[in-house]
Design a protein around this motif. Structure first.
Motif, PDB file in Angstrom:
ATOM      1  N   MET A  87       0.867  -1.187  -0.010  1.00  0.00           N
ATOM      2  CA  MET A  87       0.060  -0.151  -0.066  1.00  0.00           C
ATOM      3  C   MET A  87       0.913   1.073  -0.013  1.00  0.00           C
ATOM      4  SD  MET A  87      -3.388   0.699   2.281  1.00  0.00           S
ATOM      5  CE  MET A  87      -2.296   0.967   3.990  1.00  0.00           C
ATOM      6  N   LEU A  88       0.491   2.306  -0.940  1.00  0.00           N
ATOM      7  CA  LEU A  88       1.130   3.622  -0.876  1.00  0.00           C
ATOM      8  C   LEU A  88       0.086   4.542  -0.100  1.00  0.00           C
ATOM      9  CD1 LEU A  88       2.023   3.267  -4.630  1.00  0.00           C
ATOM     10  CD2 LEU A  88       3.611   2.889  -2.738  1.00  0.00           C
ATOM     11  N   ALA A  89       1.250   5.689   0.212  1.00  0.00           N
ATOM     12  CA  ALA A  89       0.469   6.633   0.838  1.00  0.00           C
ATOM     13  C   ALA A  89       0.320   7.949   0.058  1.00  0.00           C
ATOM     14  CB  ALA A  89       0.944   7.005   2.096  1.00  0.00           C
ATOM     15  N   VAL A  90      -0.598   8.835   0.126  1.00  0.00           N
ATOM     16  CA  VAL A  90      -0.741  10.210  -0.554  1.00  0.00           C
ATOM     17  C   VAL A  90      -0.820  11.165   0.451  1.00  0.00           C
ATOM     18  CG1 VAL A  90      -2.489  11.545  -1.821  1.00  0.00           C
ATOM     19  CG2 VAL A  90      -2.438   9.045  -2.223  1.00  0.00           C
ATOM     20  N   ALA A  91       0.140  12.330  -0.065  1.00  0.00           N
ATOM     21  CA  ALA A  91      -0.169  13.622   0.658  1.00  0.00           C
ATOM     22  C   ALA A  91      -0.350  14.584  -0.222  1.00  0.00           C
ATOM     23  CB  ALA A  91       1.413  13.865   1.331  1.00  0.00           C
ATOM     24  N   PHE A  92      -1.201  15.471   0.040  1.00  0.00           N
ATOM     25  CA  PHE A  92      -1.638  16.527  -0.908  1.00  0.00           C
ATOM     26  C   PHE A  92      -0.643  17.738  -0.732  1.00  0.00           C
ATOM     27  CE2 PHE A  92      -5.428  13.988  -0.830  1.00  0.00           C
ATOM     28  CZ  PHE A  92      -5.752  13.698  -2.342  1.00  0.00           C
ATOM     29  N   VAL A  93      -0.362  18.235  -1.903  1.00  0.00           N
ATOM     30  CA  VAL A  93       0.290  19.921  -1.855  1.00  0.00           C
ATOM     31  C   VAL A  93      -1.064  20.767  -2.131  1.00  0.00           C
ATOM     32  CG1 VAL A  93       1.560  21.252  -3.276  1.00  0.00           C
ATOM     33  CG2 VAL A  93       2.066  18.879  -3.084  1.00  0.00           C
ATOM     34  N   ARG A  94      -1.072  21.590  -1.075  1.00  0.00           N
ATOM     35  CA  ARG A  94      -2.335  22.553  -0.943  1.00  0.00           C
ATOM     36  C   ARG A  94      -1.863  24.012  -0.727  1.00  0.00           C
ATOM     37  NH1 ARG A  94      -6.787  19.822   0.808  1.00  0.00           N
ATOM     38  NH2 ARG A  94      -6.694  17.880   1.633  1.00  0.00           N
TER      39      ARG A  94
ATOM     40  N   ALA B 261      -4.592   3.891 -11.526  1.00  0.00           N
ATOM     41  CA  ALA B 261      -3.435   4.105 -12.552  1.00  0.00           C
ATOM     42  C   ALA B 261      -2.179   3.409 -12.153  1.00  0.00           C
ATOM     43  CB  ALA B 261      -3.104   5.674 -12.311  1.00  0.00           C
ATOM     44  N   LEU B 262      -1.948   3.307 -10.472  1.00  0.00           N
ATOM     45  CA  LEU B 262      -0.571   2.755 -10.249  1.00  0.00           C
ATOM     46  C   LEU B 262      -0.755   1.370 -10.096  1.00  0.00           C
ATOM     47  CD1 LEU B 262       0.343   5.439  -7.612  1.00  0.00           C
ATOM     48  CD2 LEU B 262       1.412   5.071  -9.952  1.00  0.00           C
ATOM     49  N   ARG B 263      -2.006   0.540 -10.014  1.00  0.00           N
ATOM     50  CA  ARG B 263      -2.245  -0.713  -9.723  1.00  0.00           C
ATOM     51  C   ARG B 263      -1.628  -1.012  -8.498  1.00  0.00           C
ATOM     52  NH1 ARG B 263      -4.000  -3.329 -15.092  1.00  0.00           N
ATOM     53  NH2 ARG B 263      -4.880  -1.300 -15.903  1.00  0.00           N
ATOM     54  N   LYS B 264      -1.776  -0.204  -7.396  1.00  0.00           N
ATOM     55  CA  LYS B 264      -1.524  -0.711  -6.060  1.00  0.00           C
ATOM     56  C   LYS B 264      -2.347   0.006  -5.261  1.00  0.00           C
ATOM     57  CE  LYS B 264       3.374  -1.599  -6.357  1.00  0.00           C
ATOM     58  NZ  LYS B 264       4.739  -1.092  -5.947  1.00  0.00           N
ATOM     59  N   PRO B 265      -2.531  -0.551  -4.081  1.00  0.00           N
ATOM     60  CA  PRO B 265      -3.693   0.190  -3.081  1.00  0.00           C
ATOM     61  C   PRO B 265      -3.023   1.361  -2.710  1.00  0.00           C
ATOM     62  CG  PRO B 265      -3.023  -2.206  -2.524  1.00  0.00           C
ATOM     63  CD  PRO B 265      -2.067  -1.659  -3.444  1.00  0.00           C
ATOM     64  N   VAL B 266      -3.729   2.536  -2.492  1.00  0.00           N
ATOM     65  CA  VAL B 266      -3.423   3.691  -1.938  1.00  0.00           C
ATOM     66  C   VAL B 266      -4.384   4.521  -0.912  1.00  0.00           C
ATOM     67  CG1 VAL B 266      -3.123   6.203  -2.688  1.00  0.00           C
ATOM     68  CG2 VAL B 266      -2.705   4.558  -4.323  1.00  0.00           C
ATOM     69  N   LYS B 267      -3.671   5.052   0.167  1.00  0.00           N
ATOM     70  CA  LYS B 267      -4.167   5.545   1.326  1.00  0.00           C
ATOM     71  C   LYS B 267      -4.007   7.011   1.462  1.00  0.00           C
ATOM     72  CE  LYS B 267      -4.253   3.293   5.525  1.00  0.00           C
ATOM     73  NZ  LYS B 267      -3.638   2.840   6.936  1.00  0.00           N
ATOM     74  N   TRP B 268      -5.099   7.745   1.805  1.00  0.00           N
ATOM     75  CA  TRP B 268      -5.039   8.885   2.300  1.00  0.00           C
ATOM     76  C   TRP B 268      -5.625   9.220   3.721  1.00  0.00           C
ATOM     77  CZ3 TRP B 268      -9.336  12.653   2.345  1.00  0.00           C
ATOM     78  CH2 TRP B 268      -8.763  13.950   2.835  1.00  0.00           C
TER      79      TRP B 268
END
Lengths: 793, 163
Positions: free
Chosen positions: A38-45, A274-281
């Motif tokens: 699993m990958l993690a997301v951080a947003f640029v705001r 798109a990445l074909r991997k689990p993504v968590k935010w």
């Protein structure tokens, strides 16, 4: 409390069945979910309120070890549709829609607006890399408040609109001009409510996973509306809805905020595919406070015409509302003032009313629905004006209300706005609340205290809470959603029951109340009912939990479904036992002959025959014990209540101390008093926050100043008194069991009751109390103003 | 750009709910993240990561602490207790039972932090007044219940232990 299976669970004080797993730490909130790789997301705001993005350099972020990808608005302009709230122009003619891009491609519209998403192996790396994304901005002047948004030279939040007005609506009902001409007394005031926030303890968050083999997406999100989210994801990502499964696991509070699909959920779902991997935010608290949704920020200018006996002749009001930068789906950010206008008459008979609502875009976080939506400021306006009228006419605040309230025998009462208030107990709830306080004694104590230089006050807030709006009501609002609710009920071969519902409990105790309703209808024990929710693959299409709708709509659906299976069980049992169906009932897990109370057949035995031995069934009966029901409630189901606040104001510090807080509530037939009281106490705590502490603050440049819970002040255990609660039960004539919704009510009246009590406490100074939250600073400045301009206040 | 080089990770030993763990952790890893993600003890929740909401409260060497304000390496050698260690199997601790009996939770997200704060409060003040309970729990935020039933639950346990 053990009345299982006796047909008397309705109204029983049952402890919640969902609690043990919570208490033992066995819950699964979305951040507890761990998937392989699993990958993690951080947003640029955006750090700016209003600026053009001139350049984004992602190179440094991309080359950081552990970073999988960086996504900007331009990358997905063609592939992800923006959120856009559109209305049927026949129903809402003066509404301007705007695009809410899930990552903004060109211009940022509030501090926290989404600029880029950074995906990495873990959250620490993703956040580090987000700081490496270099964004060049050309800052613009910000539209920092709703009144300046209307100025001719105001900067434009959405250029294509030509001005900043999102929606404007005007109406006149009854002879308003005549009412004001004939009035003996007119009172007027300008009321302001703070920018409040739901701010649940669990922030927003989601996980998305793409199954390469089946090309199916699974999205776990902390949402109140799993089915609505699924439909939005399918639309915005242009995917087949049946390839998306949304699961809303345990959710740590919502209060309306999580009843909206969010851009972040769309981005995370896109990335997983798109990445074909689990993504968590998982959102952090600063993101939540600055960039989720805020609520309830309005300025209401209102005038009331009264006769000398205190009866209200007419009302005029202008609701100006600050929508923020975009418009939240599905109700739009212009819903708040419309709902205020539509509900302002509350429990009172108002013969004439004219209003204007005007919603403007500003460079702030967008407005969404939050517990009470519009009714808190409507009640603040109405209840303050009544007190001001009473003061001018030398009437007691209780007396003026009793004179204007809809009487019990006048129900069903059709309001000016065309809503039918089916039943209620307005006068009785007010009277009972005053009795609990000991109104006359409190007045005597107040007099005595004043002689000692202490300022006590009492304030009343009465309201009507419209709940569980049906599909026709949303259609008349121009909102394209359903008001019905669905349930699938299944009895298995062992006679146990599973119900699959479209609502979503995130603290409301649905497992318990639905099990109570089913236990009564099917004669089974509470523990023999399992409730499944929050999974679009398992549950029928429903609309989630918001607007105090679940007891009426979800309760209606599960009860209707249980009634259908009960009828089938009894029909088949009648054929098998040769006893007429109308002499049979389901009691304590068995089919019983009413005459003589003889047990004939256990439910498991009967269920087994219907499911696994279908050849023994009468030929016109289908095998199986599954049924799906969609229940459409009556147009609006109305609860009512009166809140009474007794408090002391320290005129040196401006501090308001609540001495007592009383609620007498009528939500029709009560399913479970423990849960109803819990909702009241919790709602009042939020209302106390709105009245005294909470506000999301922006400076003149639109910079956000309240980014932690040390700045945005949620009441603590030291601030919220034990609410003294009284009940009246006036059933709805239209809903199943006469149930009315009540989840929001507690949060509606505290600003009104507390503002009235503060005005009452400070009446020797003639203070204008017209703004919440009543922070110590604001109370002191109100006192200062009154003392520097005596007689004008 | 010259950067000062620190050790990126360190091996720590902690005892959590009676069980020993030895793990290598990045030095900047928060204790809360270590407990939740490295040890898989997810009953401890994160509500603000600013040390305000109290959802991440655990007991460390007999004191309630906010696990979002500590690094995992600061817990090296410590004895920790989380919600998972409160019950005896499925037999609830008296506070858990009292929370159930008094409807002291709604969404449940803050509950773990409240229980651990209440454990610490009753440990230090076995007979608290209502005022002391309110004060003792005022570092934990709950957005659902309005606190009244949480206070009742803690009072109920304090009264049981006196009788």
């Amino acid at each position: 409390m053990s009345r299982e299976g006796t047909g008397k669970m309705l109204g029983a004080q049952v402890r919640r069945v969902e609690d043990p797993r919570v208490l033992l730490g066995k819950t699964q909130y979305v951040d507890d979910l761990v998937l392989p790789d699993m990958l993690a997301v951080a947003f640029v705001r955006s750090p700016y309120a209003h600026a053009k993005i001139t350049k984004i350099d992602v190179q440094a972020a991309l080359t950081k070890p552990g970073v999988a990808c960086v996504l900007t608005g331009k990358d997905i302009l063609e592939t992800i549709k923006p959120l856009r709230v559109e209305f049927d122009t026949q129903k809402v003619p003066f509404h301007k829609s705007c695009n809410w891009h899930v990552l903004t491609p060109d211009k940022v519209r509030f501090v926290g607006d989404l600029v880029a998403a950074v995906v990495a192996t873990d959250r620490y790396t993703a956040e580090d890399a987000a700081e490496l994304v270099e964004v060049d901005y050309e800052p613009f002047e910000a539209v920092a408040d709703m009144e300046s948004a209307l100025l001719a030279d105001a900067p434009l939040v959405h250029e294509e609109w030509g001005d900043n007005v999102m929606e404007r609506l005007e109406a006149q009902i009854g002879e308003v001009g005549k009412a004001f001409q004939e009035a003996d007394c007119v009172v007027s005031e300008r009321f302001v409510t703070g920018r409040h926030m739901a701010s649940p303890l669990e922030t927003r968050g989601c996980v998305a996973q793409f199954d390469v083999a089946t090309e199916a997406l699974t999205v776990w999100s902390s949402t109140q509306v799993p089915h609505t989210l699924r439909a939005s994801l399918a639309t915005l990502l242009d995917l087949a809805e049946h390839r998306i499964r949304v699961i809303s696991p345990d959710v740590g509070g919502g209060f309306g905020l999580k009843a909206h699909p969010f851009p972040e959920e769309v981005v995370v779902t896109y990335l997983a595919r798109a990445l074909r991997k689990p993504v968590k935010w998982i959102e952090d608290r600063r993101e939540h406070l600055s960039a989720s949704l805020q609520a309830k920020h309005q300025i209401v200018t209102a005038e009331m015409a009264l006769k000398s006996d205190g009866s209200v002749l007419g009302l005029k009001a202008r609701f100006l509302s600050d929508a923020g930068g975009y418009s939240s789906y599905p109700w739009s950010s212009a819903f708040e003032p419309k709902h205020a206008a539509g509900t302002i008459t509350g429990p009172y008979k108002i013969p004439a009313f004219s209003f204007e609502t005007c919603t403007v875009a500003t460079n702030k976080a967008s407005i969404g629905v939050y517990r009470g939506v519009g009714i808190p400021i409507a009640a603040l306006t109405m209840e303050r004006l009544l007190d001001m009228g009473a003061q001018k006419l030398d009437l007691d605040p209780a007396e003026i209300r009793l004179r204007n309230m809809i009487r019990k025998e006048e129900h069903p009462y059709t309001t000016l706005m065309g809503a039918e208030i089916e039943s209620g107990s307005h006068q009785a709830s007010l009277q009972q609340a005053l009795d609990i306080l000991g109104y006359d004694d409190f007045r005597a104590e107040q007099q005595k205290a004043r002689q000692n230089g202490r300022y006590l006050g009492v304030g009343i807030g009465s309201y009507v809470e419209g709940t569980a709006h049906n599909s026709a009501v949303f259609d008349s609002f121009g909102v394209k959603i359903g008001g019905y609710e669905s349930a699938t009920l299944r009895i298995d071969e062992s006679g146990k029951v599973t119900v699959f519902v479209g609502t979503h409990s995130h603290g409301q105790g649905h497992h318990t109340v639905y099990a109570q309703l089913i236990a009564d209808t099917l004669g089974v024990a509470l523990e023999d009912v399992a409730v499944v929710q929050g999974d679009t693959q398992a549950t029928p299409r429903g609309w989630g939990t918001w607007a105090s709708r679940s007891a009426v709509t979800g309760g209606g659906a599960v009860t209707s479904a249980a009634q259908k299976l009960r009828d089938k069980l009894l029909r088949i049992a009648a054929r098998l036992t040769e006893v007429p169906a109308d002499d049979l009932e389901l009691v304590q897990g068995a089919v019983q002959r009413k005459t003589g109370a003889v047990r004939l057949l256990s439910i498991p035995e009967l269920a087994h025959r219907i499911i696994a031995q279908p050849t023994s069934l009468p030929p016109d009966e289908e095998p199986g014990l599954d049924v799906t029901v969609a229940y459409e409630p009556p147009p609006i189901t109305h609860s009512n209540a009166t809140h009474v606040a007794a408090l002391e104001v320290d005129i040196e510090t401006g501090q308001v101390q609540l001495l007592r807080y009383i609620v007498v509530e009528d939500c029709g037939t009560i399913i479970n008093p423990i849960i109803v009281n819990g909702q009241i106490q919790g709602g009042v705590a939020q209302g106390i926050g709105s009245a005294l502490y909470e506000q999301a603050v922006y400076d003149d440049a639109g910079q956000f100043l309240t980014g932690t819970l040390m700045d945005y002040l949620i009441p603590t255990a030291a601030d919220v008194p034990q609410v003294e609660i009284g009940h009246i039960e006036t059933p709805s004539p239209y809903t199943l069991h006469g149930i009315k919704g009540m989840g929001e009510g507690g949060a509606i009246a505290p600003p009104a009751a507390i503002a009235n009590a503060v005005a009452d406490a400070l009446s020797p100074f003639g203070v204008r109390v017209n703004e919440v939250p009543l922070t110590p600073e604001r109370v002191l400045s109100m006192l200062d103003r009154a003392q520097t301009n005596p007689g004008t206040e | 750009m010259a950067e000062t080089q620190f050790a990126e990770s360190q091996t720590i030993r902690v005892r959590v709910n009676g069980q020993e763990y030895e793990r290598e952790v990045p030095v900047r890893r928060l204790l809360a993240d270590f407990i939740r993600h490295d040890l898989g003890l997810t009953a401890t929740h994160l509500g603000c990561e600013h040390g305000v909401c109290g959802a991440c409260t655990i007991i460390m060497d007999g004191e309630s602490v906010r696990s979002c304000l500590l690094f995992a390496v600061q817990a090296d050698g410590a004895e920790l207790q989380t919600l998972e260690g409160l019950a005896d199997g499925d037999d609830m601790h008296p506070l858990q039972q009292a929370f159930w009996d008094n409807h002291a939770l709604q969404c449940g997200f803050c509950t773990s932090g409240f229980l651990m704060s209440a454990v610490d409060l009753l440990d230090k003040h076995p007979r608290p007044s209502e005022e002391e309970i309110r004060h003792g729990l005022s570092g934990n935020l709950c957005r659902c219940t309005g606190y009244a039933n949480i206070i009742k639950a803690v009072q109920a346990v304090a009264e049981q232990s006196q009788s």
